[in-house]
Design a protein around this motif. Structure first.
Motif, mmCIF file in Angstrom:
data_model
loop_
_atom_site.group_PDB
_atom_site.id
_atom_site.type_symbol
_atom_site.label_atom_id
_atom_site.label_comp_id
_atom_site.label_asym_id
_atom_site.label_seq_id
_atom_site.Cartn_x
_atom_site.Cartn_y
_atom_site.Cartn_z
ATOM 1 N N ASP A 1 44.190 30.242 41.648
ATOM 2 C CA ASP A 1 45.245 29.393 42.225
ATOM 3 C C ASP A 1 46.430 30.287 42.600
ATOM 4 O O ASP A 1 46.693 31.305 41.958
ATOM 5 C CB ASP A 1 45.706 28.320 41.232
ATOM 6 N N ARG A 2 47.128 29.877 43.634
ATOM 7 C CA ARG A 2 48.309 30.612 44.073
ATOM 8 C C ARG A 2 49.548 30.136 43.296
ATOM 9 O O ARG A 2 49.545 29.024 42.767
ATOM 10 C CB ARG A 2 48.544 30.395 45.568
ATOM 11 N N PRO A 3 50.613 30.956 43.267
ATOM 12 C CA PRO A 3 51.864 30.493 42.647
ATOM 13 C C PRO A 3 52.437 29.328 43.440
ATOM 14 O O PRO A 3 52.518 29.388 44.674
ATOM 15 C CB PRO A 3 52.782 31.725 42.727
ATOM 16 N N VAL A 4 52.860 28.293 42.743
ATOM 17 C CA VAL A 4 53.396 27.099 43.393
ATOM 18 C C VAL A 4 54.615 26.614 42.602
ATOM 19 O O VAL A 4 54.791 26.958 41.426
ATOM 20 C CB VAL A 4 52.333 25.978 43.449
ATOM 21 N N PRO A 5 55.448 25.755 43.222
ATOM 22 C CA PRO A 5 56.554 25.169 42.468
ATOM 23 C C PRO A 5 56.047 24.314 41.316
ATOM 24 O O PRO A 5 54.885 23.891 41.295
ATOM 25 C CB PRO A 5 57.296 24.330 43.513
ATOM 26 N N ALA A 6 56.917 24.044 40.361
ATOM 27 C CA ALA A 6 56.516 23.311 39.153
ATOM 28 C C ALA A 6 55.953 21.935 39.488
ATOM 29 O O ALA A 6 54.960 21.485 38.886
ATOM 30 C CB ALA A 6 57.705 23.195 38.202
ATOM 31 N N ASP A 7 56.554 21.261 40.461
ATOM 32 C CA ASP A 7 56.090 19.901 40.763
ATOM 33 C C ASP A 7 54.771 19.893 41.522
ATOM 34 O O ASP A 7 54.127 18.845 41.652
ATOM 35 C CB ASP A 7 57.162 19.135 41.545
ATOM 36 N N ALA A 8 54.340 21.055 42.032
ATOM 37 C CA ALA A 8 53.065 21.119 42.753
ATOM 38 C C ALA A 8 51.946 21.665 41.889
ATOM 39 O O ALA A 8 50.796 21.763 42.340
ATOM 40 C CB ALA A 8 53.227 21.985 44.009
ATOM 41 N N LEU A 9 52.236 22.037 40.656
ATOM 42 C CA LEU A 9 51.230 22.634 39.779
ATOM 43 C C LEU A 9 50.307 21.551 39.219
ATOM 44 O O LEU A 9 50.767 20.510 38.720
ATOM 45 C CB LEU A 9 51.928 23.375 38.629
ATOM 46 N N LYS A 10 48.987 21.784 39.305
ATOM 47 C CA LYS A 10 48.002 20.848 38.759
ATOM 48 C C LYS A 10 47.771 21.197 37.295
ATOM 49 O O LYS A 10 47.178 22.224 36.973
ATOM 50 C CB LYS A 10 46.698 20.939 39.541
ATOM 51 N N LEU A 11 48.239 20.380 36.406
ATOM 52 C CA LEU A 11 48.181 20.671 34.975
ATOM 53 C C LEU A 11 46.869 20.221 34.339
ATOM 54 O O LEU A 11 46.618 20.512 33.161
ATOM 55 C CB LEU A 11 49.361 19.987 34.258
ATOM 56 N N GLY B 1 53.626 15.927 27.717
ATOM 57 C CA GLY B 1 52.293 15.930 27.133
ATOM 58 C C GLY B 1 51.340 16.923 27.748
ATOM 59 O O GLY B 1 50.112 16.773 27.614
ATOM 60 N N SER B 2 51.874 17.954 28.440
ATOM 61 C CA SER B 2 51.010 18.949 29.080
ATOM 62 C C SER B 2 50.274 19.768 28.024
ATOM 63 O O SER B 2 50.835 20.110 26.976
ATOM 64 C CB SER B 2 51.852 19.879 29.963
ATOM 65 N N PRO B 3 49.001 20.147 28.323
ATOM 66 C CA PRO B 3 48.232 20.946 27.366
ATOM 67 C C PRO B 3 48.536 22.445 27.452
ATOM 68 O O PRO B 3 47.910 23.229 26.736
ATOM 69 C CB PRO B 3 46.791 20.659 27.781
ATOM 70 N N LEU B 4 49.461 22.863 28.335
ATOM 71 C CA LEU B 4 49.778 24.292 28.469
ATOM 72 C C LEU B 4 50.241 24.850 27.124
ATOM 73 O O LEU B 4 51.046 24.232 26.413
ATOM 74 C CB LEU B 4 50.867 24.502 29.519
ATOM 75 N N GLN B 5 49.740 26.053 26.816
ATOM 76 C CA GLN B 5 50.092 26.673 25.534
ATOM 77 C C GLN B 5 51.342 27.559 25.624
ATOM 78 O O GLN B 5 52.079 27.679 24.655
ATOM 79 C CB GLN B 5 48.903 27.508 25.032
ATOM 80 N N PHE B 6 51.564 28.180 26.780
ATOM 81 C CA PHE B 6 52.709 29.099 26.891
ATOM 82 C C PHE B 6 53.061 29.317 28.359
ATOM 83 O O PHE B 6 52.271 29.011 29.260
ATOM 84 C CB PHE B 6 52.397 30.453 26.231
ATOM 85 N N VAL B 7 54.251 29.838 28.563
ATOM 86 C CA VAL B 7 54.691 30.292 29.873
ATOM 87 C C VAL B 7 54.991 31.784 29.750
ATOM 88 O O VAL B 7 55.640 32.225 28.791
ATOM 89 C CB VAL B 7 55.924 29.516 30.380
ATOM 90 N N ALA B 8 54.493 32.581 30.697
ATOM 91 C CA ALA B 8 54.692 34.042 30.678
ATOM 92 C C ALA B 8 55.817 34.410 31.646
ATOM 93 O O ALA B 8 55.849 33.927 32.787
ATOM 94 C CB ALA B 8 53.403 34.758 31.064
ATOM 95 N N VAL B 9 56.698 35.279 31.180
ATOM 96 C CA VAL B 9 57.852 35.711 31.984
ATOM 97 C C VAL B 9 57.864 37.232 32.034
ATOM 98 O O VAL B 9 57.748 37.901 30.996
ATOM 99 C CB VAL B 9 59.174 35.186 31.394
#
Length: 753
Positions: free
Chosen positions: A742-752, A589-597
């Protein structure tokens, strides 16, 4: 006289003598006038005397006859024994054909000759003719008919094949003579046979050897024990120029070239005497005086008694072979394009120079010359022009060098230089600059004017290295340094650079293990809207969790991965993990719209990126509009047409597209407006000076205005201070990214939220 005639003559003689005896004795008695009684008594004595005389005569006659018969029998037996011994000694067989009775006698030797037991051949010719080879039958019949019709003293000789008991056919030589009777008619046909199978084989071998002797391309020379030439073959005359008349009776020393000393010939004869054969390379002289090489084999020949009888020398002219060997040696040690020494010969000469340096305290320099951006010549003008340029550049380098230098083409666009008279660094630097300066004049090739520069790596010996491997490794390291310093220059080897290269090698090996052992990690950095600060997406960034070193900075291993080609595998791995993570966030249910690679230039240039992306989207189930691909400006500009086609294919999949590091390349605005991208990422080098640097302010303002005019969004990278964020918001920048946010962090540490 026949036996019958002799007996009749003897009987007639006896009758005559007896008749005369009776008649004469009776006439004598009548003339004596004797009485009847006296006459009767005398008749009795006369009869007894006649009997005694005839008995004595008969005895003498019979004895003489018996003695004569005994002598004839002994002579006949002795003759038969001698004939048998002679036939046995010669291994011949005897045949005796009674022509009148058509019976044939075959001796024991005849049977042995065919491997048959005595008596196996019947006295009829039919069995013998079955043993005759079918191909020889017509010729045998013709010869037989001719001898039977010829005079009785005509000798007979014929050769044919008879089948041996073992099934093979043996060649037989048959000799004989026809005997006639009193009427002159053929009565007997008698003769001998001999197995000449081996003799014919030997004769065939001799004929073949003679044919080989005459036809062989190798020269053959035969001498007697005194080393006088007694025989040669045509090839000898062709090779040496001497005819048979000119060379027979001469000594082989006539052919000497004078190149070999006495010790050479002493060793030759010593080997010939001890081993009976010698072979090796000899330089001899032709009749016209030309000295040429030949490969010669000399053999001593002994007779049946083991005594030396001849010497035979067989030789071939190896002038062409020598020339070919020289050519092959040249090809093996020289570059076919430039005719300069190749890497192999260059390495050998460097090794020799190092040995000389150690023995004579000599110093020198080794250089590697690399033509800058040579691949652009090949790609734009073709390999033919590229080859011509390599030849011309090599020739121009060679004109700058003295006799104590070796210039080689090591491969591709690299040249090697060994200078044995550059003992000091200043001399080596001066020579390197001279080589660089000689390229300033243009090359005119097939009507085109071309310019090219060079980078040079230099290693001094023996101070920098004592082995060939070290020298070549050092100059490669120095060349890398020269290229990284901007090209069109030279650099000397230093130890720190080698240590850096060693670390790069270890880093490459470690990266391979990282992929295999799942040591790579994906960290995510938020991407926010500037107007409300809302996080709309994240950028996936690869990190390396080293088992000993901990987290390795991306600036340390990403360039190495790009240079080694491993970035392709890393990009693919990040793409798949980022998509799977985005699917997991959406499911939560995250509101993120996209992931950039990020897509490296290597992976982008392969042209199959759209297929890989489509495959990952299908495997992970991520909607295409939830994926944003970031491509650097330089990757797009390397091949704009191909890049535009690939971007259009990606856009047709539904993914988002962004130009990364915008402003650092040389984008054409006309091409930029045609690219199907939605976002420009302003490089952090322009953000770092905001809001104080006027140039950065001008560039940032222009990029934002340009993007908005083409209906593109702008994302500013590297925001680290609040002033930067506020200024970009004032200019109308759409999105922001940086450590301030914000700095790059692992997925489980990301504040969504």
């Amino acid at each position: 006289m026949t036996t019958r005639q002799g007996a009749l003559r003897l009987t007639l003689n006896y009758l005559v003598v007896a008749s005369l005896w009776v008649f004469c004795s009776d006439m004598l008695l009548t003339s004596l006038g004797l009485t009847v009684r006296q006459t009767e008594q005398i008749q009795v004595w006369k009869g007894l005397t006649f009997v005694l005389l005839t008995s004595a005569l008969l005895y003498v006659t019979i004895r003489w006859h018996l003695e004569r018969q005994a002598r004839i029998g002994s002579a006949l037996q002795a003759s038969e024994e001698r004939l048998s011994l002679a036939l046995s000694a010669t291994e011949d067989g005897l045949w005796d054909w009674d022509l009148q009775r058509q019976k044939v006698f075959y001796s024991a030797g005849y049977h042995a000759l065919l491997g048959l037991p005595e008596g196996a051949l019947s006295n009829d010719r039919a069995q013998w003719e079955q043993l005759l080879h079918p191909d020889d039958h017509p010729r045998y019949q013709r010869a037989l008919a001719e001898i039977l019709q010829a005079d009785h003293d005509t000798p007979y000789e014929n050769t044919f094949r008879l089948r041996h008991h073992d099934g093979s056919y043996r060649w037989i030589l048959s000799r004989g003579r026809v005997q006639v009777d009193a009427k002159g008619q053929p009565a007997r046909f008698i003769g001998t046979v001999k197995d000449i199978t081996q003799r014919r084989a030997d004769a065939d071998s001799l004929r073949q050897a003679a044919a080989v002797f005459e036809a062989t391309q190798e020269g053959v020379l035969v001498t007697d024990v005194q080393q006088r030439i007694v025989h040669i073959n045509p090839a000898f005359s062709r090779i040496t120029g001497y005819s048979e008349a000119e060379i027979l009776g001469q000594h082989p020393t006539l052919l000497k070239s004078g190149r070999h000393d006495a010790a050479f010939y002493q060793h030759l004869w010593q080997t010939l005497q001890t081993e009976g054969i010698w072979s090796g390379e000899v330089w001899n002289r032709r009749k016209n005086g030309e000295i040429y090489p030949q490969w010669q084999c000399i053999r001593a020949i002994h007779d049946d008694n083991g005594l030396l009888s001849h010497y035979v020398a067989v030789f071939s002219d190896i002038s062409v072979l020598k020339h070919s060997q020289d050519e092959l040696d040249h090809l093996a040690h020289h570059d076919p394009l430039s005719n300069l020494p190749n890497r192999l010969l260059f390495t050998e000469r460097v090794e020799h120079a190092l040995g000389r340096a150690q023995n004579e305290a000599h110093r020198g320099a080794v250089m590697v010359i690399d033509l800058d951006h040579f691949k652009h010549i090949n790609e734009s003008l073709g390999h033919n022009i590229g080859d011509l340029l390599l030849k011309a550049a090599g020739a121009r380098f060679a004109r700058q060098l003295g006799k104590a230098a070796t210039l080689a083409r090591l491969g591709g666009d690299e040249f090697g230089l060994l200078s044995e008279d550059c003992g000091q660094a200043e001399q080596a630097a001066q020579l390197a600059q001279q080589l660089i300066d000689c390229l300033t004049e243009p090359f005119v090739l097939e009507g085109q004017e071309l310019f090219i520069s060079a980078s040079i790596g230099i290693s001094l010996y023996p101070q920098d290295a004592q082995t060939v491997e070290q020298v070549l490794r050092n100059v490669d390291s120095a060349l890398f340094k020269a290229k990284n310093s901007g090209r069109e220059g030279f650099a000397f080897y230093d130890h720190a650079q080698t240590e850096h290269a060693r670390q790069r090698i270890e880093l490459i090996a470690g990266l391979r293990h990282a992929l295999e052992n799942e040591e790579l990690r994906v960290h995510y950095q938020p991407l926010c809207r500037l107007d409300d600060g809302q996080m709309v997406g994240v950028e996936a960034l690869v990190r390396w969790q080293h088992p000993q070193r901990g987290l390795v900075p991306p600036g340390e291993f990403i360039p190495v991965a790009e240079d080694s080609g491993m970035i392709n595998a890393i990009d693919a791995w990040v793409l798949e993990h980022a998509c799977r993570q985005m699917v997991a966030w959406r499911a939560a249910g995250s509101p993120l719209q996209f992931v950039a690679v990020n897509i490296s230039s290597r992976l982008f240039s392969r042209g199959e990126l759209d297929q890989r992306v489509a495959r990952v989207l299908a495997q992970t189930g991520l909607p295409a509009d939830c994926l944003e691909l970031e491509v650097t400006e330089s990757a797009v500009m390397d091949d704009p047409d191909q890049a535009q086609a690939l971007l259009e294919r990606l856009r047709s999949l539904g993914v988002r597209l962004a130009i990364d590091d915008f402003g650092t390349g040389y984008s054409s605005l006309a091409r930029l407006k045609r690219l199907p991208v939605q976002k420009l990422k302003l490089d952090q080098s322009f953000v770092a000076g905001l809001p104080d640097d006027k140039d950065d302010r001008a560039i940032t303002r222009a990029v934002i205005a340009l993007a908005h005019s083409m209906e593109m969004n702008v994302l500013a990278e590297g925001i680290e201070r609040v002033e930067q964020q506020d200024y970009l918001r004032e200019l109308g920048c759409d999105y922001a990214q940086g450590y301030f946010i914000d700095r790059p962090v692992p997925a489980d540490a990301l504040k969504l939220t």
